[in-house]
Scaffold this active site. Sequence first.
Site, PDB file in Angstrom:
ATOM      1  N   LYS A 114       0.839  -1.208   0.000  1.00  0.00           N
ATOM      2  CA  LYS A 114       0.000   0.000   0.000  1.00  0.00           C
ATOM      3  C   LYS A 114       0.869   1.252   0.000  1.00  0.00           C
ATOM      4  O   LYS A 114       0.553   2.246  -0.677  1.00  0.00           O
ATOM      5  CB  LYS A 114      -0.921  -0.004   1.222  1.00  0.00           C
ATOM      6  CG  LYS A 114      -1.741   1.278   1.411  1.00  0.00           C
ATOM      7  CD  LYS A 114      -2.598   1.603   0.206  1.00  0.00           C
ATOM      8  CE  LYS A 114      -3.679   2.640   0.475  1.00  0.00           C
ATOM      9  NZ  LYS A 114      -3.322   3.829   1.194  1.00  0.00           N
ATOM     10  N   GLU A 162       1.345   6.799  -6.607  1.00  0.00           N
ATOM     11  CA  GLU A 162       0.287   7.822  -6.694  1.00  0.00           C
ATOM     12  C   GLU A 162       0.888   9.230  -6.640  1.00  0.00           C
ATOM     13  O   GLU A 162       0.507  10.110  -7.422  1.00  0.00           O
ATOM     14  CB  GLU A 162      -0.699   7.617  -5.547  1.00  0.00           C
ATOM     15  CG  GLU A 162      -1.786   8.659  -5.429  1.00  0.00           C
ATOM     16  CD  GLU A 162      -2.556   8.511  -4.124  1.00  0.00           C
ATOM     17  OE1 GLU A 162      -2.830   9.544  -3.489  1.00  0.00           O
ATOM     18  OE2 GLU A 162      -2.870   7.368  -3.736  1.00  0.00           O
TER      19      GLU A 162
END
Length: 479
Positions: free
Chosen positions: A182, A189
Amino acid sequence: MQTNIGLIGLAVMGKNLVLNMIDHGFSVSVYNRTPEKTRDFLKEYPNHRELVGFESLEDFVNSLERPRKIMLMIQAGKPVDQSIHALLPFLEPGDVIIDGGNSYFKDSERRCKELQEKGILFLGVGISGGEEGARHGPSIMPGGNPEAWPLVAPIFQSIAAKVQGRPCCSWVGTGGAGHYVKAVHNGIEYGDIQLICEAYGILRDFLKLSATAVATILKEWNTLELESYLIRIASEVLALKDPEGIPVIDTILDVVGQKGTGKWTAIDALNSGVPLSLIIGAVLARFLSSWKEIREQAARNYPGTPLIFEMPHDPSVFIQDVFHALYASKIISYAQGFMLLGEASKEYNWGLDLGEIALMWRGGCIIQSAFLDVIHKGFAANPENTSLIFQEYFRGALRHAEMGWRRTVVTAIGAGLPIPCLAAAITFYDGYRTASSSMSLAQGLRDYFGAHTYERNDRPRGEFYHTDWVHTKTTERVK
């Protein structure tokens, strides 16, 4: 009634996950540190018989079917440890604690080991997709104690996003693997967002296009290789106008916040010796954005930059160059992220399936894109190859984009526009494919001032030499 799962923490993500679970036929017990939030949530959804709220932690735990499955959706750090400590007196061996927040992966490693000693199964689960994803289908990245996975898999794979019928959720690995994946997702991102911002800045400040015009360009790009959630919503953000007809983007202060996961990714890359230059550049760009007053002062002291290049006669050709620069840089960003995952998998013995991770990110999460299908196919064809740059599709894509990529970077730098990640991407690309670099001088200098030795390019690797650069000017093998 004994419920299927319990959830602690009724902020936005927690509430939406609960509603998602109920929609998929699961009964849920909820608890919040402040009882008012529990009461308010129950009042908001009075007709959900599958939803049960508690103000006593002991009653909350006792309401769950065995083995109990308790999900924490709370602030990372000490609050997680405090909640685990509060739960332990009411738990039995075989019960499961799930941390669904943005915890640091080494904290998850520690918690997994500590709870295993007490007979409690721990999962550190990365969840991406924000408020909308939590409600209608996030990307879920579970790691921790593998014995716990079969107990929660039916729930998580039911509520996860689906792409072509496959849930964007599968087992990642032991210990802190879920939260690590993650964190890398969040680092990628950061890179994606920064690259889009730099492309927007070039179109706005060099071609002098309006926000509305750039929104139209991004909308078109979203039908091509750059199709992704972030390109789509960037187009929507740029297109929106306030009641006075002013683009909302023109009223937003250019100071970017962050929660720290991008920084964790950058730090771990530095510790692991992985050249994560683009993602690190994106983190640093956010730091620089926060220096608003200093930037304003510098702008007054260093106004304007004389243009080295004239405006193109046909802007559409340059816009196509920017498209190629953005796409090629995106390839580099993902390549660096997957290189880091590959190194971490070896270092922590996680056995990460990089192709499966690409599929997990294909839907529900912030970096979801059609691009990830290509990555999955590349890893499926050659699981041992952890570099996207060596995959046939991306080799062709980089070669096709290269000239436009270079023209974009040179033009932006010539115009004095900040493009830390576009520049980092092409610099990495050039360095990655340079067989004989200038870094031999750096090692020679280290040997000169610190006797750090060096390997020779005409001898086998693993042999080390030292030169007396000052006195005898002679070289000897030292090991």
